[in-house]
Structures are given as structure tokens and as C-alpha cells.
Design an enzyme around this catalytic site. Structure first.
Site, PDB file in Angstrom:
ATOM      1  N   HIS A 130       0.821  -1.217   0.000  1.00 47.53           N
ATOM      2  CA  HIS A 130       0.000   0.000   0.000  1.00 47.53           C
ATOM      3  C   HIS A 130       0.848   1.258   0.000  1.00 47.53           C
ATOM      4  O   HIS A 130       0.410   2.309  -0.447  1.00 47.53           O
ATOM      5  CB  HIS A 130      -1.015  -0.040   1.144  1.00 47.53           C
ATOM      6  CG  HIS A 130      -2.140  -0.976   0.835  1.00 47.53           C
ATOM      7  ND1 HIS A 130      -2.194  -2.253   1.331  1.00 47.53           N
ATOM      8  CD2 HIS A 130      -3.205  -0.839   0.003  1.00 47.53           C
ATOM      9  CE1 HIS A 130      -3.269  -2.862   0.838  1.00 47.53           C
ATOM     10  NE2 HIS A 130      -3.895  -2.030   0.040  1.00 47.53           N
ATOM     11  N   ARG A 182     -10.695   3.399  -1.607  1.00 51.02           N
ATOM     12  CA  ARG A 182     -10.097   2.705  -0.451  1.00 51.02           C
ATOM     13  C   ARG A 182     -10.398   3.521   0.811  1.00 51.02           C
ATOM     14  O   ARG A 182      -9.616   4.383   1.204  1.00 51.02           O
ATOM     15  CB  ARG A 182      -8.585   2.580  -0.617  1.00 51.02           C
ATOM     16  CG  ARG A 182      -8.134   1.573  -1.658  1.00 51.02           C
ATOM     17  CD  ARG A 182      -6.614   1.409  -1.595  1.00 51.02           C
ATOM     18  NE  ARG A 182      -6.171   0.261  -2.348  1.00 51.02           N
ATOM     19  CZ  ARG A 182      -5.767   0.303  -3.622  1.00 51.02           C
ATOM     20  NH1 ARG A 182      -5.768   1.436  -4.287  1.00 51.02           N
ATOM     21  NH2 ARG A 182      -5.354  -0.800  -4.220  1.00 51.02           N
ATOM     22  N   ARG A 238     -15.523   0.957  -1.337  1.00 49.49           N
ATOM     23  CA  ARG A 238     -15.166  -0.312  -0.704  1.00 49.49           C
ATOM     24  C   ARG A 238     -15.234  -0.133   0.801  1.00 49.49           C
ATOM     25  O   ARG A 238     -14.672   0.826   1.344  1.00 49.49           O
ATOM     26  CB  ARG A 238     -13.750  -0.726  -1.098  1.00 49.49           C
ATOM     27  CG  ARG A 238     -13.311  -1.970  -0.347  1.00 49.49           C
ATOM     28  CD  ARG A 238     -11.988  -2.482  -0.788  1.00 49.49           C
ATOM     29  NE  ARG A 238     -10.891  -1.719  -0.226  1.00 49.49           N
ATOM     30  CZ  ARG A 238      -9.622  -1.961  -0.504  1.00 49.49           C
ATOM     31  NH1 ARG A 238      -9.309  -2.912  -1.366  1.00 49.49           N
ATOM     32  NH2 ARG A 238      -8.665  -1.253   0.032  1.00 49.49           N
ATOM     33  N   GLU A 259     -10.570 -11.446  -4.374  1.00 55.22           N
ATOM     34  CA  GLU A 259      -9.138 -11.313  -4.110  1.00 55.22           C
ATOM     35  C   GLU A 259      -8.599 -12.466  -3.258  1.00 55.22           C
ATOM     36  O   GLU A 259      -7.438 -12.477  -2.887  1.00 55.22           O
ATOM     37  CB  GLU A 259      -8.820  -9.963  -3.469  1.00 55.22           C
ATOM     38  CG  GLU A 259      -9.669  -9.588  -2.280  1.00 55.22           C
ATOM     39  CD  GLU A 259      -9.372  -8.184  -1.749  1.00 55.22           C
ATOM     40  OE1 GLU A 259      -8.365  -7.577  -2.140  1.00 55.22           O
ATOM     41  OE2 GLU A 259     -10.160  -7.700  -0.918  1.00 55.22           O
ATOM     42  N   ASN A 297      -4.040  -7.567  -6.543  1.00 53.28           N
ATOM     43  CA  ASN A 297      -2.884  -7.425  -5.628  1.00 53.28           C
ATOM     44  C   ASN A 297      -2.900  -8.544  -4.589  1.00 53.28           C
ATOM     45  O   ASN A 297      -1.892  -9.198  -4.335  1.00 53.28           O
ATOM     46  CB  ASN A 297      -2.923  -6.079  -4.894  1.00 53.28           C
ATOM     47  CG  ASN A 297      -2.998  -4.918  -5.847  1.00 53.28           C
ATOM     48  OD1 ASN A 297      -2.629  -5.051  -7.005  1.00 53.28           O
ATOM     49  ND2 ASN A 297      -3.488  -3.790  -5.378  1.00 53.28           N
ATOM     50  N   ASP A 298      -4.056  -8.724  -3.973  1.00 55.41           N
ATOM     51  CA  ASP A 298      -4.158  -9.777  -2.972  1.00 55.41           C
ATOM     52  C   ASP A 298      -4.343 -11.146  -3.615  1.00 55.41           C
ATOM     53  O   ASP A 298      -3.823 -12.141  -3.119  1.00 55.41           O
ATOM     54  CB  ASP A 298      -5.323  -9.486  -2.017  1.00 55.41           C
ATOM     55  CG  ASP A 298      -4.914  -8.479  -0.964  1.00 55.41           C
ATOM     56  OD1 ASP A 298      -3.823  -8.634  -0.403  1.00 55.41           O
ATOM     57  OD2 ASP A 298      -5.673  -7.525  -0.724  1.00 55.41           O
ATOM     58  N   ARG A 345       3.049  -9.666  -0.722  1.00 55.79           N
ATOM     59  CA  ARG A 345       3.154  -8.531  -1.645  1.00 55.79           C
ATOM     60  C   ARG A 345       4.064  -7.423  -1.128  1.00 55.79           C
ATOM     61  O   ARG A 345       4.395  -6.486  -1.841  1.00 55.79           O
ATOM     62  CB  ARG A 345       1.745  -7.988  -1.961  1.00 55.79           C
ATOM     63  CG  ARG A 345       1.008  -7.419  -0.780  1.00 55.79           C
ATOM     64  CD  ARG A 345      -0.469  -7.188  -1.072  1.00 55.79           C
ATOM     65  NE  ARG A 345      -0.770  -5.839  -1.496  1.00 55.79           N
ATOM     66  CZ  ARG A 345      -1.993  -5.329  -1.554  1.00 55.79           C
ATOM     67  NH1 ARG A 345      -3.052  -6.074  -1.233  1.00 55.79           N
ATOM     68  NH2 ARG A 345      -2.188  -4.100  -1.954  1.00 55.79           N
ATOM     69  N   CYS A 394      -9.522  -4.063 -10.147  1.00 58.69           N
ATOM     70  CA  CYS A 394      -9.114  -2.813  -9.493  1.00 58.69           C
ATOM     71  C   CYS A 394      -7.749  -2.947  -8.823  1.00 58.69           C
ATOM     72  O   CYS A 394      -7.280  -2.025  -8.180  1.00 58.69           O
ATOM     73  CB  CYS A 394     -10.172  -2.340  -8.498  1.00 58.69           C
ATOM     74  SG  CYS A 394     -10.467  -3.510  -7.168  1.00 58.69           S
TER      75      CYS A 394
END
Ligand code: PEP
Ligand code: MG
Length: 592
Positions: free
Chosen positions: A200, A307, A343, A442, A465-466, A476, A513
Site C-alpha cells: 500500500h 479505499r 469499498r 481477491e 494485488n491480494d 506482496r 481494481c
């Protein structure tokens, strides 16, 4: 890019995470290991050295009491109680007497004496097969580092307010919450020893458009504040004392970037449509309400991922329902009639409520995170869902749950949503009765049950990403395994395809996303796999659109068909790179 280092230059290589080039003086904020030097103390100065130690102990005690007070207020007395163990270390007479004896008898400086004695105790405790004692070792090391900071006058935490002159920050690590506070006026760029492309911190850097490099291993120890550096966020390089020739070459890269920006501006408000007429929704990811300006300026078609956790961090109390309502309403009305996918809270993993809420779990990414946290903290979830519902009359809001791993979590979240809707109806507070609900895909298990989820939802958004970290078992955040973090891994492509098929079977759209959506190299692949929407950092929307407008859907499909027959990630990546460079070479002229 200069290769190899020219005379007088020093080059550090890491992972490029946020595009751009900057140069300026370095400010080193946090080094990986405190180096404690040994000094001999003259006999007449020994008493002063002991006094210095006592002052540092008193100062440390006060700091711990302050932190304890803040934690107790923000998180509760039980959490505050954790610091009692730290205070006990400061009262441990056996330890302190031994340190004082060392200063007096061996005539060494206080920090060295403390470091040696405390480390001896800490390593003895750490070696014992007992969880309680191991924790005491950690407490001892924490307190030791505070005392050493006080003795040496070294800054313990990143104090961003101290930054007055524009500089390049070098640090062992930066948390997402610290990164969120960086001011572009004073921070030209930043680089860290650790971290990965989809941490992040990296995502935040792209969002702030601050050039950044992570995974530089030992740079924070080897660089000094005041060094003159050039940071290349395209190629993941820091060059100390760049030569004139290097600066000249970078001048050319920057000129090419300016030309590219002009080309991107030309298509800014044009649709994301392929040469053969296939239309894609290209939206943007935001972290703060103010980011909606960037979404509009970059031609994003709404927000594909808000986010919301950034509303919750860098503060000591939770945002109220009203405060959240204003934030959601601000984004929704700025982008109206375009959609804004909000989200729900994704705290945990690498994002915490405050700096003080240290990650206490062994595996925070597998722990109390996102929807799991919200379902167990209904007061927090209620305030957020009510705020989202109330804001839904101000624009085109959709709600999306993070980290759904199965249908039970989805059903529980939806039941709470229904309950809060009923409350609002009873209170005669308006909200959008047709508010669309979606889920992030995810977690690999969510892909396997995507049909079951899709039946109950209006859209799915792949959080690659996840999804990549959980599928490939690759952290990550960890630069040591960054080479294994492969978006084009055949397993990932199959999961994406399977999700798209499940969504389409139930006649709902499927987006991406995660950071894959903002990488023009992967755009054709995602389109070919059937994805309907891409949502990327605002600054990445124009390059992705540029590529889409030069692509034929038939090429994208051929690429995806080919990729699905491949056995290795690198084979797929090479094909993706070849196609992207072929149709949009100007996007890649900054690459080494
Ligand atoms: C993702 O996991 O891909 C995602 C978009 O969510 P985040 O990066 O915030 O975890
Ligand atoms: Mg995620």
C-alpha cells in the site's frame, strides 16, 4: 539510464513502484539497524555518563507513559496495559546496575554499555522455548531502542514536519499511513530498503504521483543525509553523485515524457475504445475525497475503488458516521452521474488505524482484516454502511466488500446492510433503494465459489494485488520474494478467466481494481480475458486508455488465447510486452 556506474557515481537498484525522475538532496529517516559506537570515557567524566543514562531513562519513561495514555484513550485500557511491560524494563535494577557497573568499570559510553547488557538479556530470553519470555525479549529490545535514540539524539520515528527543504526521503521502511502524509512540495521522491510493487506504500506513492523505488536492501544504511541523488522511478534506480553525462541522458528521458504527456492529454476525455470498437469502462482508484479532482482531470469514468481505510488512519479515533457521510457525498457529487464504488473498510494487513496500533498478529494479511474485522466490529461497520447509504442519494454510489472468502461472509454483510437500511427507513432518512452491491474477488476461494457469489451481487471486482499474493503464497510487501510475485502466472490468468465467466453467466460485470489494471503491458491480456472494467490510479488512466485506443480486440483475444496455453509466466509476459511495445512504443521510452 547510465550503465554501469560512471566515475564518482554510486548506483543502488531496487523495484520501481512510482514513475518519474527527480533529483535533490537525500534525507535519511530510518536506518535498518541502529549502529551503536563504543567510546572510551575519561575517568573524570564517568559520573556525567551515568547522569546521561539516568536522564535518558527518565525521558524514555515519560515517552512510554505518553504513548500508553494515547493508546488507552484511542484503543482501550487493555491495549494501553501492554506498555506496563515496557515500564518494568526501566525499573529492572539488575539490568540497570549492570549497565552502570559497565560504564564505571569499563569506562565506556552509556549507549554502548546499555546496548551490550540489554542485548545479552534479550537474546537469553529470546532463546528460551517460552512464548511469554520471548515477548519479554521483544519488550526489552523496544525499550532499548527508545533509550538508545534518546541517548544518541537520533529521531525515532519519521517526523514529517521537520522536512522544510525539498528532498528525497530514504528510509528502511515507510508505512502506508506515513506515505499518505507526504507533502509533494517537500518530498521529491522516496526510496525504501524493503517493500514490493503492490504494497500500500507503493500504491499511495503512485496515487500521490511521487517517484518512488522500494526494495533497495541496504540503501538507508549506506546513504547519508545531504548526499546528492537522482531517483529514477521508471527503472527503480538511485544514483548518488550523478555525472553530467547521466544528467544529460535523464534530461532526454524527461523530454520524451513531456511529449508523451501531450499525446495523453489529446485523448484525455475520449472513450476507452479499441480500434475495432470494443468499449471498456476505465475508472480510477481513490484514497481520499480530494482525489476526485485527479479522477476527473485524468478522464477516469468514475471511481472503481474508493479505499476508505485512509479516512480511518493517522488519527486516534474512528471517523463518525457524519464525517464519513460528508467524505462519500463529496466524491459522489463530484463525479455524478458516473459511478463511485465505495469499498468498505479494509483495515489490517499493512494498514492500521494509527501508528500506535502495531501489527500484533503473526500473519496480518491472513488475519483480522477487511470484512472479517468489520463483521466482528458491527459498530464500526454500521457507521460506515449508514454513511454510504445516506450518501447514495447524492450520486451514483455502489458498495463493495473486500476480502470476501465465501458466501457466509457475504450473507452476513448483506444482512447487516439490510438491517441498517431498515433503520434508515424507520428514521425517514433517504437512501438509494437500488444501491448496487459488489464484492472484491481477491481470495482464491472466492474465485472457486464465484458463481455462488455472483448470484447475490451486481458486480465483481478482481483485487489482483491480494489475489496474486494469496494464490502464489508470495507476500506482496516482501522484496525478497518480489521475483515470485508474477501477475502473468498461468494460475492467475485462469482465476481471472474463471471469475469473468462466472460473472457473465450471471449477467453482471467483472472489473479489475488491483495494480494489474494500471499496467499498460497487461491491458490487452485483461481485455482478452473478457474483463469489462479496469480501475487504476488516476495518473495511470491516460496511458492505459492510450493503449486501448491503439489495440484491436481481436489482438487482445489472440493474446489471451495464447497465454492460456502457456506454462510459464515469463513466456506470457514477454508476449504481452511485445504487443504493448509494438502498438504503443511511446509509452515505454523511459525504460532501461
Ligand atoms: C487488491 O487487493 O488488488 C486491491 C485492489 O485491494 P488493496 O490493494 O487495497 O488490498
Ligand atoms: Mg486487496
Amino acid at each position: 539510464m547510465p550503465e554501469p556506474a560512471r566515475k564518482g557515481e554510486r548506483i543502488f537498484r531496487g523495484i520501481p513502484v512510482s514513475a518519474g525522475v527527480c533529483r535533490g538532496r537525500v534525507l535519511v529517516l530510518g536506518k535498518s539497524h541502529a549502529t551503536v559506537s563504543k567510546r572510551e570515557i575519561a575517568p573524570a567524566k564517568v559520573a556525567d555518563e551515568v547522569t546521561r543514562l539516568e536522564q535518558a531513562l527518565a525521558q524514555t519513561r515519560q515517552q512510554i507513559l505518553d504513548v500508553q495514555h494515547k493508546v488507552s484513550i484511542g484503543m482501550g485500557a487493555q491495549e494501553g496495559g501492554i506498555f506496563d511491560a515496557h515500564l518494568l524494563v526501566l525499573e529492572d535494577r539488575t539490568l540497570l546496575d549492570e549497565v552502570i557497573r559497565n560504564i564505571q568499570e569499563k569506562r565506556v559510553n552509556a549507549e554502548y554499555a546499555f546496548h551490550v547488557v540489554a542485548e545479552k538479556y534479550a537474546s537469553t530470553l529470546a532463546a528460551i522455548e517460552d512464548d511469554y519470555l520471548r515477548e519479554r525479549a521483544t519488550d526489552m529490545r523496544d525499550v532499548t531502542s527508545r533509550i538508545l535514540n534518546n541517548l544518541t539524539g537520533r529521531q525515532e520515528e519519521v517526523d514529517l514536519k521537520k522536512i522544510k527543504e525539498p528532498c528525497i526521503i530514504i528510509s528502511y521502511d515507510l508505512s502506508p499511513s506515513t506515505t499518505a502524509q507526504l507533502d509533494k512540495k517537500t518530498v521529491l521522491g522516496f526510496a525504501t530498503d524493503v517493500g514490493g510493487k503492490t504494497s500500500h506504500t507503493a500504491i499511495m506513492a503512485r496515487s500521490l504521483r511521487i517517484p518512488a523505488v522500494v526494495g533497495l536492501k541496504h540503501a538507508s544504511n549506506e546513504l547519508e543525509t545531504g548526499d546528492y541523488a537522482l531517483l529514477d522511478g521508471f527503472n527503480g534506480v538511485i544514483i548518488i553523485n550523478p555525472t553530467d553525462q547521466t544528467l544529460f541522458e535523464y534530461g532526454q528521458i524527461i523530454r520524451k515524457q513531456v511529449t508523451l504527456q501531450e499525446k495523453l492529454r489529446d485523448i484525455q476525455f475520449k472513450p476507452a475504445v479499441t480500434l475495432d470498437g470494443h468499449r471498456i469502462t476505465l475508472s480510477a482508484n481513490v484514497e481520499q475525497p480530494a482525489d476526485s479532482v485527479e479522477v476527473i482531470a485524468n478522464g477516469g469514468e468514475g471511481v472503481g475503488l474508493f479505499r476508505t481505510e485512509y479516512l480511518f488512519i493517522n488519527r486516534e479515533t474512528m471517523p463518525t458516521e457524519d464525517e464519513q457521510y460528508r467524505a462519500y457525498q463529496q466524491v459522489a457529487s463530484a463525479l455524478k452521474p458516473q459511478p463511485v464504488v465505495i469499498r468498505t473498510l479494509d483495515l489490517g494487513g499493512d494498514k492500521f488505524h494509527s501508528q500506535l496500533q502495531a501489527p500484533t498478529e503473526l500473519n496480518p494479511f491472513l488475519g483480522w482484516r477487511a470484512i472479517r474485522y468489520c463483521l466482528q466490529e458491527p459498530t464500526i461497520f454500521r457507521a460506515q454502511l449508514r454513511a454510504i447509504l445516506r450518501a447514495s442519494v447524492e450520486g451514483n454510489i455502489k458498495v463493495m466488500y473486500p476480502m470476501i472468502s465465501g458466501v457466509d461472509e457475504l450473507n452476513q454483510a448483506n444482512a447487516l446492510l439490510d438491517q441498517y437500511k431498515a433503520e434508515l427507513r424507520a428514521e425517514k432518512i433517504p437512501f438509494d433503494e437500488n444501491l448496487e452491491v459488489g464484492a472484491m474477488i481477491e481470495v482464491p476461494s472466492a474465485v472457486m465459489v464465484a458463481d455462488t457469489l455472483a448470484k447475490r451481487l451486481k458486480f465483481l471486482s478482481l483485487g489482483t494485488n491480494d489475489l496474486i499474493q494469496y494464490t502464489l503464497a508470495v507476500d506482496r510487501m516482501n522484496e525478497k520474494v518480489a521475483h515470485l510475485y508474477e501477475p502473468t502466472h498461468p494460475a492467475i490468468l485462469r482465476l481471472i478467466k474463471s471469475t469473468v465467466e462466472a460473472g457473465h453467466r450471471h449477467k453482471i460485470w467483472v472489473g479489475v481494481c488491483g495494480e494489474m489494471a494500471g499496467d499498460p503491458v497487461l491491458t490487452a491480456l485483461l481485455l482478452g480475458l473478457g474483463v469489462d472494467e479496469l480501475s487504476a490510479a488516476p495518473a495511470l488512466v491516460p496511458p492505459v486508455k492510450f493503449l486501448i485506443r491503439r489495440l484491436k480486440m481481436s489482438e487482445a483475444k489472440d493474446l489471451a488465447d495464447f497465454a492460456l496455453t502457456c506454462e510459464s509466466a515469463s513466456e506470457i509476459l514477454i508476449r504481452c510486452q511485445a504487443l504493448a511495445r509494438d502498438i504503443a512504443p511511446s509509452l515505454f521510452e523511459n525504460k532501461a
